[in-house]
Enzyme design. Structure first.
Site, PDB file in Angstrom:
ATOM      1  N   ASP A 435      43.203  15.774  48.256  1.00  0.00           N
ATOM      2  CA  ASP A 435      44.156  15.207  47.296  1.00  0.00           C
ATOM      3  C   ASP A 435      43.597  13.926  46.665  1.00  0.00           C
ATOM      4  O   ASP A 435      42.641  13.317  47.178  1.00  0.00           O
ATOM      5  CB  ASP A 435      45.464  14.916  48.046  1.00  0.00           C
ATOM      6  CG  ASP A 435      46.700  15.128  47.185  1.00  0.00           C
ATOM      7  OD1 ASP A 435      46.571  15.058  45.964  1.00  0.00           O
ATOM      8  OD2 ASP A 435      47.781  15.344  47.762  1.00  0.00           O
ATOM      9  N   ASP A 493      52.398  20.361  41.294  1.00  0.00           N
ATOM     10  CA  ASP A 493      53.327  20.235  42.416  1.00  0.00           C
ATOM     11  C   ASP A 493      54.624  20.968  42.131  1.00  0.00           C
ATOM     12  O   ASP A 493      55.520  20.994  42.984  1.00  0.00           O
ATOM     13  CB  ASP A 493      53.650  18.755  42.682  1.00  0.00           C
ATOM     14  CG  ASP A 493      52.591  18.097  43.547  1.00  0.00           C
ATOM     15  OD1 ASP A 493      51.692  18.807  44.014  1.00  0.00           O
ATOM     16  OD2 ASP A 493      52.662  16.870  43.743  1.00  0.00           O
TER      17      ASP A 493
HETATM   18  C1  DGJ Z   1      50.521  15.445  46.380  1.00  0.00           C
HETATM   19  C2  DGJ Z   1      50.217  16.904  46.402  1.00  0.00           C
HETATM   20  O1  DGJ Z   1      50.133  17.396  45.109  1.00  0.00           O
HETATM   21  C3  DGJ Z   1      51.259  17.624  47.249  1.00  0.00           C
HETATM   22  O2  DGJ Z   1      51.046  19.006  47.204  1.00  0.00           O
HETATM   23  C4  DGJ Z   1      51.190  17.098  48.645  1.00  0.00           C
HETATM   24  O3  DGJ Z   1      49.966  17.449  49.231  1.00  0.00           O
HETATM   25  C5  DGJ Z   1      51.383  15.585  48.632  1.00  0.00           C
HETATM   26  N1  DGJ Z   1      50.480  14.928  47.723  1.00  0.00           N
HETATM   27  C6  DGJ Z   1      51.173  15.019  49.994  1.00  0.00           C
HETATM   28  O4  DGJ Z   1      51.253  13.656  49.998  1.00  0.00           O
END
Ligand code: DGJ
Length: 690
Positions: A435, A493
Site C-alpha cells: 500500500d 477502495d
Molecule cells: C488503503 C487500501 O486501499 C485498503 O484496501 C486497505 O488496505 C487500507 N489502506 C488499509 O489501511
C-alpha cells in the site's frame, strides 16, 4: 537527410529520418509499404510566411534553437536550448538507437525506439549524459511523437479516491492539453496515459494514438496542436526545480513511454496494450487465485478466532488466497500509529502468525500480508529512533497521520528489506499487498520513486515466487512502471458494483483484467452506503482477479452458497476471462454499460449488461455484440448468480430460457432483446461455438 529507419508493426509504422541534424520523425501511424519511396520529400512542410527560413519538423528531441515553437524535448541549464546533432545510430531488429550530441553544450542524448512487431506497441526511452565539465540542471527530458492534424480530440482520465479511472474528452484547438501529476505517486486523478484521435473516435472507429508513461512518480503529459499545423504528443517525468543535477559524467534515464496506434478505435489500443503486457516474461502465468481479503471484514479488529472463522468461510466459498490486511503489526489498532514497526503484534498474535497461516494453509489457501513499507507514523518506534528518515523537512505535512520514509537513503532501504525479508523468511507468505496511502509533499519524487523500485526489485530477486499487489488508497499507483515489479493493481477502495462498472471500464482501456483486483463486498457498500444484490456485485467482480471482501461469517447460509456459486463460475470462466480479448460495447443508452471477453479463437465468450439507472425507453435497446466470428454459430446461454432477481417483469425475451443459436454476424446485426432490469442489476450471457 541521408536515409531513414522504418520500424514496422503489423498495422503501424514509425519512420525516422537520418542525417546530421536531430532526427525528425517522418511518420507515426498507419502501416506503410516496405518501400517508403519519397517520404522525406512528401512530408517536408513548407516554410511559412513571417517565420524562420527553415523547415521545422517534429524531431526526437525538438529544440527551440531549431525554430521549434512547441515544448522542448530537453529543458535544463545552463544550456537551455541545445541542438542534438546525430552522431550515429544502431539498428537491432525492431529497435533503433540514435546517438545525439551537442558538443558545445557538452550534452549527449540517446533515443531508443522499439516497435514490438507482435503487438504494435512502440516504446521510447531517452537518456541524457553530461559530457561537459560543468554540472547540468535538468528541467525535463521527454519523449516526443508526432500526431496528424486530424487528431483533434483527446481522452484522458480523472478520478479521486473511490472514483478512479473516469474518462474525460477534450476537444483540441490550436492549444495545449497538459496533464501534470505533482503528487509524488502515480495519483488517482492524473493517470499517466491518454489517447488522441480523430473527432468522436469510439471503441471501433476513428484513428487513435495512445500513450502510457511507465512511471510511478510525478509526470507530465502534453498534447499540442501548433499554429504551424504540426501536432505532437509528449510525455516525461515531471522534475521539480533543482530536483536533478547531472554532474560531469552522470546520466539520467527517462521512464519508458509506451505508445500505440490504432486505425479502428480504442479496441485496437486495448488489444495492443493487453497483448504487450501479457507477453512480458513477468506477467502472471498461473490462474489468478481467488482472494479473501480481511479489510472490510474486520478492519483493525484482529482476533485470532474470528480470523480463523473468516478463513473457514472463505475456504468454503472457494477462496484460494487469504490476505491479512492492515492491523497485524505491533501497536496498529487504528490508522494513527505503528507504520514502520514491521513486527507481528504479540498482543493479537501471541504465537506470531504461525497458527493463522497454518490454519489458512490447512484449508488449501495461500497466505498474503498487507504492508505499507514506504511510510512511517510519527507514533512509531521507528520514527522515535530515526526521525531523520522521514521526508518533508523540519515542518512536514501529515497525510493519514503518516510521513513518507526517504527511500533514497540506503539505510532506510536496508531496514525495509531487513524487516520484510525477516517476515518472508519466517512465514510462508505468497503475496504482499503493498500500500501507499499518501502524497509526497515538500519533497522531491525522482529519487523516491527509484528507491521504491529498488526495494521491490530486490525483494523479487530474493523471493522469486512472491506476488505483489500495488495499492495506493485504491488505484493511486496504477502504471506500467509499478506493474514491471508487481502482479496486480487494486483499482479502487470502492467495492460498490455501480461505481466499479465505470472504474473497471476505464481501467480496461490499457490494462488487462487479470491484473485488476475486483472483490465481492458485503450487501451495503462501505464506501457509498448503497445496497446491491449479490448478483450485481458478483457479475461486476467476476471479470477481474476475483476476491471476496466481506465478513462472510455474518452472511446467511444462502448468501454464502451464492458466493460459492459466483466463485465457481469465475473459476470455470477464468481461463477465458484472463486471456481473451476485452470488448467494450457502445451501448446506446447511457443508463447502461455492456462489455465482454471473447476468446482468442472466437469460440467462447461472455458478455455482461449492467443496468446502471433508469432507461429512457420502456423496453431496453437490444444488445448488439461485437468481437465474435461472423459465421460461427453460438449457443447463447444466460448465466445466473444467486438467484434470478432482475425485478418484476411482464415477460422476458424468449432466448433467456436458453438453447438459442445465433451467428456472430446476427449477434452484431440485430443483437439480443433484453429483459427489463431494475437499476443496479446485471445480466450475464455466455456464448459457446457449436
Ligand atoms: C488503503 C487500501 O486501499 C485498503 O484496501 C486497505 O488496505 C487500507 N489502506 C488499509 O489501511
Amino acid at each position: 537527410m541521408t536515409g531513414i529507419v522504418h520500424l514496422r508493426g503489423a498495422r503501424s509504422s514509425l519512420v525516422v529520418g537520418l542525417g546530421p541534424g536531430t532526427p525528425p520523425i517522418l511518420h507515426w501511424g498507419a502501416r506503410l509499404p516496405d518501400d517508403t519511396g519519397s517520404i522525406e520529400a512528401a512530408t517536408g512542410p513548407a516554410i511559412p510566411q513571417a517565420g524562420l527560413d527553415e523547415v521545422v519538423r517534429v524531431t526526437v528531441v525538438p529544440s527551440g534553437a531549431e525554430g521549434w515553437t512547441g515544448h522542448p524535448g530537453l529543458e535544463g541549464a545552463p544550456s537551455w536550448a541545445p541542438i542534438m546533432a546525430c552522431q550515429g545510430h544502431e539498428l537491432d531488429g525492431s529497435t533503433v538507437t540514435l546517438r545525439l550530441a551537442d558538443a558545445t553544450a557538452g550534452l549527449g542524448v540517446t533515443v531508443a525506439l522499439t516497435m514490438d512487431p507482435r503487438t504494435d506497441v512502440l516504446s521510447v526511452a531517452l537518456a541524457l549524459t553530461n559530457d561537459g565539465a560543468e554540472p547540468y540542471r535538468i528541467g525535463g527530458l521527454a519523449a516526443t511523437l508526432p500526431l496528424p492534424w486530424e487528431a483533434s480530440e483527446a481522452l484522458s482520465f480523472t478520478g479521486r479516491w473511490c472514483r478512479e479511472w473516469h474518462e474525460q474528452r477534450h476537444p483540441l484547438g490550436v492549444a495545449t492539453l497538459v496533464r501534470e501529476n505533482r503528487r509524488g505517486r502515480t495519483s488517482h486523478d492524473n493517470s499517466p496515459g491518454l489517447v488522441v484521435g480523430s473527432p468522436g473516435f469510439g471503441e471501433r472507429h476513428g484513428e487513435v494514438f495512445a500513450a502510457q508513461l511507465a512511471w510511478s512518480g510525478n509526470h507530465v503529459l502534453r498534447v499540442e496542436r501548433l499554429a504551424s499545423g504540426l501536432a505532437y504528443l509528449q510525455a516525461g517525468e515531471l522534475l521539480l526545480p533543482g530536483e536533478l543535477t547531472l554532474e560531469p559524467g552522470e546520466r539520467y534515464e527517462t521512464p519508458v513511454l509506451y505508445a500505440a496506434y490504432s486505425p479502428d478505435g480504442l479496441a485496437g489500443i486495448t488489444a495492443s496494450f493487453h497483448a504487450f503486457l501479457r507477453a512480458r516474461p513477468g506477467h502472471p502465468q498461473r490462474p489468478r487465485p481467488v482472494i479473501a481479503n480481511t479489510w472490510e471484514a474486520v478492519y483493525f479488529d484482529h482476533d485470532a478466532d474470528r480470523l480463523a472463522a473468516l478463513a473457514d468461510a472463505a475456504a468454503d466459498a472457494g477462496a484460494e488466497r487469504f490476505v491479512l490486511d492492515d492491523g497485524w503489526f505491533r501497536g496498529r489498532d487504528d490508522d494513527t500509529a505503528a507504520l514502520g514497526d514491521w513486527f507481528v503484534d504479540e498482543r493479537k498474535y501471541p504465537d506470531g502468525l504461525h497458527p493463522l497461516i497454518a490454519h489458512v494453509r490447512s484449508r488449501g489457501m495461500e497466505f498474503g500480508l498487507w504492508v505499507e513499507p514506504e511510510m512511517v507514523n510519527p507514533d512509531s518506534d521507528l520514527y522515535r529512533e530515526h526521525p531523520d528518515w522521514a521526508l518533508g523537512g523540519p515542518d512536514p505535512r501529515l497525510g493519514r497521520h503518516q510521513l513518507v520514509l526517504d527511500l533514497a537513503n540506503p539505510d532506510v532501504r536496508a531496514y525495509l528489506l531487513g524487516r520484510l525479508g525477516a517476515l518472508l523468511d519466517e512465514y510462508p507468505i505468497a503475496y504482499l499487498k503493498w500500500d501507499h496511502n499518501r502524497d509526497l509533499v515538500r519533497s522531491y519524487g525522482h529519487a523516491q520513486t527509484l528507491g521504491a523500485y529498488r526495494v521491490l526489485d530486490e525483494l523479487r530477486t530474493r523471493y522469486p515466487g512472491l506476488e505483489i499487489e500495488s495499492c495506493a488508497s485504491g488505484g493511486g499507483r496504477a502504471d506500467l512502471g509499478i506493474l514491471a515489479r508487481t502482479d496486480r493493481i487494486w483499482p479502487s477502495d470502492c467495492n460498490d458494483a455501480l461505481e466499479r462498472q465505470r472504474i473497471q471500464r476505464g481501467f480496461s482501456l490499457f490494462l488487462p483484467p487479470e491484473l485488476m483486483g475486483a472483490h465481492i463486498g458485503g450487501p451495503r457498500s462501505h464506501t457509498t452506503g448503497r445496497v446491491h444484490d449479490l448478483g450485481f456485485r458478483a457479475a461486476t467482480a467476476l471479470f477481474g482477479h476475483l476476491g471476496i471482501e466481506w465478513d462472510l461469517t455474518a452472511a446467511s447460509p444462502s448468501e454464502r452458497a451464492a458466493v460459492a456459486e459466483a466463485v465457481a463460475l469465475h473459476k470455470r470462466l477464468r481461463p477465458l476471462l484472463h486471456s481473451g480479448d476485452v470488448v467494450r460495447l457502445e451501448y446506446p443508452d447511457p443508463a447502461a454499460l455492456a462489455h465482454g471477453v471473447v476468446a482468442a479463437d472466437r469460440r467462447h465468450a461472455v458478455f455482461a449488461y449492467a443496468q446502471l439507472g433508469t432507461s429512457e425507453t420502456t423496453v431496453p435497446v437490444p444488445l448488439r455484440l461485437a468481437g465474435l466470428a461472423e459465421d460461427t454459430r453460438y449457443t447463447v446461454t444466460p448465466l445466473r448468480i444467486g438467484g434470478d432477481r432482475f425485478g418484476p417483469m411482464k415477460s422476458r425475451p424468449a432466448w433467456l430460457t436458453g438453447g438459442s443459436v445465433l451467428t456472430g454476424g446476427q449477434l452484431a446485426a440485430h443483437g439480443l432483446a433484453l429483459p427489463v432490469l431494475h437499476p443496479e442489476h446485471a445480466l450475464l450471457v455466455e456464448l459457446t461455438a457449436q
